[in-house]
Write a protein that holds these residues in place. Structure first.
Motif, PDB file in Angstrom:
ATOM      1  N   ILE A  29       0.620  -1.271   0.169  1.00 17.82           N
ATOM      2  CA  ILE A  29      -0.079  -0.005  -0.181  1.00 17.82           C
ATOM      3  C   ILE A  29       0.804   1.348   0.025  1.00 17.82           C
ATOM      4  O   ILE A  29       1.598   1.275   0.779  1.00 17.82           O
ATOM      5  CB  ILE A  29      -1.109  -0.012   1.218  1.00 17.82           C
ATOM      6  N   HIS A  30       0.448   1.995  -0.800  1.00 17.59           N
ATOM      7  CA  HIS A  30       1.300   3.331  -0.883  1.00 17.59           C
ATOM      8  C   HIS A  30       0.084   4.665  -1.055  1.00 17.59           C
ATOM      9  O   HIS A  30      -0.912   4.462  -1.520  1.00 17.59           O
ATOM     10  CB  HIS A  30       2.188   3.519  -2.288  1.00 17.59           C
ATOM     11  N   MET A  31       0.789   5.532  -0.652  1.00 17.54           N
ATOM     12  CA  MET A  31       0.056   7.095  -0.790  1.00 17.54           C
ATOM     13  C   MET A  31       0.372   7.901  -1.755  1.00 17.54           C
ATOM     14  O   MET A  31       1.618   8.155  -1.684  1.00 17.54           O
ATOM     15  CB  MET A  31      -0.086   7.637   0.685  1.00 17.54           C
ATOM     16  N   LEU A  32      -0.249   8.443  -2.697  1.00 16.77           N
ATOM     17  CA  LEU A  32       0.456   9.413  -3.612  1.00 16.77           C
ATOM     18  C   LEU A  32       0.049  10.763  -3.212  1.00 16.77           C
ATOM     19  O   LEU A  32      -1.395  10.919  -2.874  1.00 16.77           O
ATOM     20  CB  LEU A  32      -0.330   8.807  -4.885  1.00 16.77           C
ATOM     21  N   ASN A  33       1.000  11.671  -3.218  1.00 20.27           N
ATOM     22  CA  ASN A  33       0.621  13.193  -2.982  1.00 20.27           C
ATOM     23  C   ASN A  33       0.649  13.915  -4.221  1.00 20.27           C
ATOM     24  O   ASN A  33       1.463  14.027  -5.171  1.00 20.27           O
ATOM     25  CB  ASN A  33       1.727  13.618  -2.138  1.00 20.27           C
ATOM     26  N   LEU A  34      -0.584  14.022  -4.572  1.00 19.78           N
ATOM     27  CA  LEU A  34      -1.021  14.818  -5.944  1.00 19.78           C
ATOM     28  C   LEU A  34      -1.268  16.332  -6.050  1.00 19.78           C
ATOM     29  O   LEU A  34      -2.443  16.483  -5.585  1.00 19.78           O
ATOM     30  CB  LEU A  34      -2.023  14.103  -6.623  1.00 19.78           C
ATOM     31  N   PRO A  35      -0.287  16.882  -6.053  1.00 16.59           N
ATOM     32  CA  PRO A  35      -0.726  18.601  -6.190  1.00 16.59           C
ATOM     33  C   PRO A  35      -1.558  18.861  -7.619  1.00 16.59           C
ATOM     34  O   PRO A  35      -1.554  18.316  -8.399  1.00 16.59           O
ATOM     35  CB  PRO A  35       0.604  19.461  -6.306  1.00 16.59           C
ATOM     36  N   PHE A  36      -2.557  19.663  -7.509  1.00 16.95           N
ATOM     37  CA  PHE A  36      -3.143  20.437  -8.259  1.00 16.95           C
ATOM     38  C   PHE A  36      -3.254  21.878  -8.390  1.00 16.95           C
ATOM     39  O   PHE A  36      -3.611  22.631  -7.212  1.00 16.95           O
ATOM     40  CB  PHE A  36      -4.661  19.785  -8.065  1.00 16.95           C
ATOM     41  N   LYS A  38      -1.107  23.947  -7.936  1.00 24.64           N
ATOM     42  CA  LYS A  38      -0.553  24.570  -6.879  1.00 24.64           C
ATOM     43  C   LYS A  38      -1.266  25.206  -5.803  1.00 24.64           C
ATOM     44  O   LYS A  38      -0.842  26.105  -4.838  1.00 24.64           O
ATOM     45  CB  LYS A  38       0.658  25.838  -7.278  1.00 24.64           C
ATOM     46  N   LYS A  39      -2.645  24.638  -5.714  1.00 21.97           N
ATOM     47  CA  LYS A  39      -3.736  25.241  -4.723  1.00 21.97           C
ATOM     48  C   LYS A  39      -4.018  23.943  -3.806  1.00 21.97           C
ATOM     49  O   LYS A  39      -4.285  24.319  -2.679  1.00 21.97           O
ATOM     50  CB  LYS A  39      -4.609  25.847  -5.516  1.00 21.97           C
ATOM     51  N   TRP A  40      -4.120  22.885  -4.206  1.00 22.19           N
ATOM     52  CA  TRP A  40      -4.561  21.586  -3.532  1.00 22.19           C
ATOM     53  C   TRP A  40      -3.576  20.709  -3.585  1.00 22.19           C
ATOM     54  O   TRP A  40      -2.651  20.632  -4.279  1.00 22.19           O
ATOM     55  CB  TRP A  40      -5.856  21.174  -4.264  1.00 22.19           C
ATOM     56  N   MET A  41      -3.710  19.751  -2.530  1.00 17.24           N
ATOM     57  CA  MET A  41      -3.152  18.451  -2.585  1.00 17.24           C
ATOM     58  C   MET A  41      -3.947  17.174  -2.448  1.00 17.24           C
ATOM     59  O   MET A  41      -4.690  17.498  -1.260  1.00 17.24           O
ATOM     60  CB  MET A  41      -1.933  18.559  -1.506  1.00 17.24           C
ATOM     61  N   TYR A  42      -4.124  16.302  -3.166  1.00 18.34           N
ATOM     62  CA  TYR A  42      -4.820  15.200  -3.218  1.00 18.34           C
ATOM     63  C   TYR A  42      -4.053  13.989  -2.565  1.00 18.34           C
ATOM     64  O   TYR A  42      -2.708  13.803  -3.169  1.00 18.34           O
ATOM     65  CB  TYR A  42      -5.704  14.771  -4.359  1.00 18.34           C
ATOM     66  N   HIS A  43      -4.486  13.066  -2.060  1.00 21.44           N
ATOM     67  CA  HIS A  43      -3.761  11.847  -1.516  1.00 21.44           C
ATOM     68  C   HIS A  43      -4.618  10.622  -1.938  1.00 21.44           C
ATOM     69  O   HIS A  43      -5.555  10.107  -1.231  1.00 21.44           O
ATOM     70  CB  HIS A  43      -3.766  11.919   0.079  1.00 21.44           C
ATOM     71  N   LEU A  44      -4.036  10.092  -3.177  1.00 21.18           N
ATOM     72  CA  LEU A  44      -4.749   8.905  -3.666  1.00 21.18           C
ATOM     73  C   LEU A  44      -4.102   7.718  -3.049  1.00 21.18           C
ATOM     74  O   LEU A  44      -2.744   7.801  -2.479  1.00 21.18           O
ATOM     75  CB  LEU A  44      -4.675   8.944  -5.125  1.00 21.18           C
ATOM     76  N   THR A  45      -4.603   6.574  -3.345  1.00 18.19           N
ATOM     77  CA  THR A  45      -3.819   5.408  -2.719  1.00 18.19           C
ATOM     78  C   THR A  45      -3.909   4.308  -3.788  1.00 18.19           C
ATOM     79  O   THR A  45      -4.397   4.060  -4.658  1.00 18.19           O
ATOM     80  CB  THR A  45      -4.843   4.784  -1.487  1.00 18.19           C
ATOM     81  N   VAL A  46      -2.381   3.677  -3.831  1.00 19.83           N
ATOM     82  CA  VAL A  46      -2.033   2.545  -4.553  1.00 19.83           C
ATOM     83  C   VAL A  46      -1.941   1.210  -3.753  1.00 19.83           C
ATOM     84  O   VAL A  46      -1.374   1.264  -2.698  1.00 19.83           O
ATOM     85  CB  VAL A  46      -1.146   2.631  -5.525  1.00 19.83           C
ATOM     86  N   LEU A  47      -2.812   0.232  -4.119  1.00 22.41           N
ATOM     87  CA  LEU A  47      -2.474  -1.158  -3.509  1.00 22.41           C
ATOM     88  C   LEU A  47      -1.951  -2.163  -4.692  1.00 22.41           C
ATOM     89  O   LEU A  47      -2.384  -2.204  -5.743  1.00 22.41           O
ATOM     90  CB  LEU A  47      -3.701  -1.608  -3.128  1.00 22.41           C
ATOM     91  N   TYR A  48      -0.910  -2.892  -4.086  1.00 18.62           N
ATOM     92  CA  TYR A  48      -0.147  -3.781  -5.008  1.00 18.62           C
ATOM     93  C   TYR A  48      -0.679  -5.270  -4.864  1.00 18.62           C
ATOM     94  O   TYR A  48      -0.445  -5.789  -3.678  1.00 18.62           O
ATOM     95  CB  TYR A  48       1.272  -3.479  -4.971  1.00 18.62           C
ATOM     96  N   ASN A  49      -1.086  -5.755  -5.974  1.00 18.68           N
ATOM     97  CA  ASN A  49      -1.319  -7.281  -5.645  1.00 18.68           C
ATOM     98  C   ASN A  49       0.067  -8.107  -6.053  1.00 18.68           C
ATOM     99  O   ASN A  49       0.256  -8.219  -7.403  1.00 18.68           O
ATOM    100  CB  ASN A  49      -2.561  -7.752  -6.761  1.00 18.68           C
ATOM    101  N   GLU A  50       0.469  -8.652  -4.957  1.00 19.49           N
ATOM    102  CA  GLU A  50       1.793  -9.403  -5.437  1.00 19.49           C
ATOM    103  C   GLU A  50       1.288 -10.713  -6.221  1.00 19.49           C
ATOM    104  O   GLU A  50       2.329 -11.077  -7.030  1.00 19.49           O
ATOM    105  CB  GLU A  50       2.466  -9.998  -4.220  1.00 19.49           C
ATOM    106  N   ASN A  51       0.387 -11.483  -5.993  1.00 15.86           N
ATOM    107  CA  ASN A  51       0.133 -12.572  -6.629  1.00 15.86           C
ATOM    108  C   ASN A  51       0.083 -12.552  -8.028  1.00 15.86           C
ATOM    109  O   ASN A  51       0.460 -13.300  -9.080  1.00 15.86           O
ATOM    110  CB  ASN A  51      -1.282 -13.306  -6.144  1.00 15.86           C
ATOM    111  N   SER A  52      -0.728 -11.263  -8.356  1.00 13.75           N
ATOM    112  CA  SER A  52      -0.828 -11.183 -10.013  1.00 13.75           C
ATOM    113  C   SER A  52      -0.044 -10.100 -10.647  1.00 13.75           C
ATOM    114  O   SER A  52      -0.314  -9.885 -11.818  1.00 13.75           O
ATOM    115  CB  SER A  52      -2.311 -10.678 -10.039  1.00 13.75           C
ATOM    116  N   ASN A  53       0.962  -9.539  -9.570  1.00 15.25           N
ATOM    117  CA  ASN A  53       1.587  -8.425 -10.294  1.00 15.25           C
ATOM    118  C   ASN A  53       0.955  -7.430 -10.880  1.00 15.25           C
ATOM    119  O   ASN A  53       1.277  -6.867 -11.935  1.00 15.25           O
ATOM    120  CB  ASN A  53       2.836  -9.061 -11.030  1.00 15.25           C
ATOM    121  N   SER A  54      -0.166  -7.133 -10.281  1.00 15.67           N
ATOM    122  CA  SER A  54      -1.140  -5.679 -10.798  1.00 15.67           C
ATOM    123  C   SER A  54      -1.151  -5.071  -9.395  1.00 15.67           C
ATOM    124  O   SER A  54      -0.822  -5.267  -8.401  1.00 15.67           O
ATOM    125  CB  SER A  54      -2.248  -6.438 -11.324  1.00 15.67           C
TER     126      SER A  54
END
Length: 276
Positions: A29-36, A38-54
């Motif tokens: 699990i990772h958190m992405l820090n995505l500026p928009f 230069k006014k906002w900062m959004y925090h998306l999440t990425v989850l990694y499936n080791e079994n399927s490499n996706s």
């Protein structure tokens, strides 16, 4: 939108210098820090499936942020071709904004709660469609967004999720229906890391965990949104990812009790929300 900008601005200095190694909570699990703009900062999440490499993306940012999200994938060593699924916490435009480009360019499954599905699929207009903001977008982005969500119904959501669903993602992901911010808002609990992906059910302001924004333009049903927080107390939570404000580590259950008590005694206001 301006209220959420205040939340994001309070965290921007804290997160703008974060590098990819700081984003990692666990291998899955990772958190992405995505500026928009230069006014906002959004925090998306990425989850990694080791079994399927996706991997799986939670929420898609604003319209036009597709390329920026791909750049963040690349920094994490995740090829765009390995993106398999997108989970949407809810229907707001800052969460579904880049979904049209992901659907156009990737073969992905898209998950959302059944209540928000007709809005995301264009059968109903988004509850908080920000017309003024949409008109400020470049024409190509505006046309793409409107074609997906206004012009005609589309099968954007391929899979419906509901409260209590256990998704076989990254070691196990539990769906928590948390209405209030929108009727079909969901949060997600990642079992392996004991991380709550709160969406907009909670926010972090000046390093402190807060509840839903107490403004009807942001949270149309505040009472329900406050009640939804009680569901989190059934999970052992070590980390919270908030879409607005980023990461929080502390006594989450205690904070929920404090937030709930403030609401019931009438002191959960915009002023106290932005006080540290």
């Amino acid at each position: 939108m301006d209220l959420l900008r205040q939340i994001d601005k309070s965290q921007r200095r804290r997160w703008i210098k974060v590098n990819s190694s700081d984003q990692k909570v666990t291998k899955t699990i990772h958190m992405l820090n995505l500026p928009f703009e230069k006014k906002w900062m959004y925090h998306l999440t990425v989850l990694y499936n080791e079994n399927s490499n996706s991997y799986v993306l939670v929420d898609t940012g604003m319209p036009g942020q597709y390329e920026e999200i791909l750049e963040q994938f690349e920094k994490l060593g995740l090829p765009a071709s390995r993106l398999s699924d997108i989970i949407l916490t809810h229907q707001d435009v800052d969460h579904i904004g880049s979904l049209p480009e992901f659907i156009e360019k990737h073969s992905v499954n898209v998950y959302a709660h059944e209540i928000d599905k007709p809005y995301i699929n264009g059968h109903k207009q988004l509850i908080k469609w920000p017309e003024t903001f949409i008109q400020m977008l470049p024409e190509n982005r505006r046309n793409l967004l409107e074609s997906f969500y206004l012009a005609k119904p589309s099968a954007n959501v391929t899979h419906v999720i509901k409260d209590g669903d256990h998704l076989p993602i990254a070691g196990g992901l539990i769906v928590i229906h948390t209405p209030g911010h929108t009727p079909g808002h969901v949060s997600l609990y990642h079992k392996r890391s004991k991380t709550l992906i709160a969406g907009d059910a909670m926010a972090v302001v000046n390093g402190e965990l807060k509840g839903p924004v107490p403004d009807p333009g942001v949270t149309p049903d505040l009472e329900t949104a406050i009640d939804s927080l009680q569901k989190f107390k059934t999970f052992p939570i070590e980390t919270v990812f908030c879409y607005h404000g980023g990461k929080y580590e502390g006594n989450v259950h205690k904070r929920i009790d404090e937030i709930t008590n403030r609401y019931h005694n009438g002191t959960y206001t915009m002023k106290t929300f932005f006080d540290s």
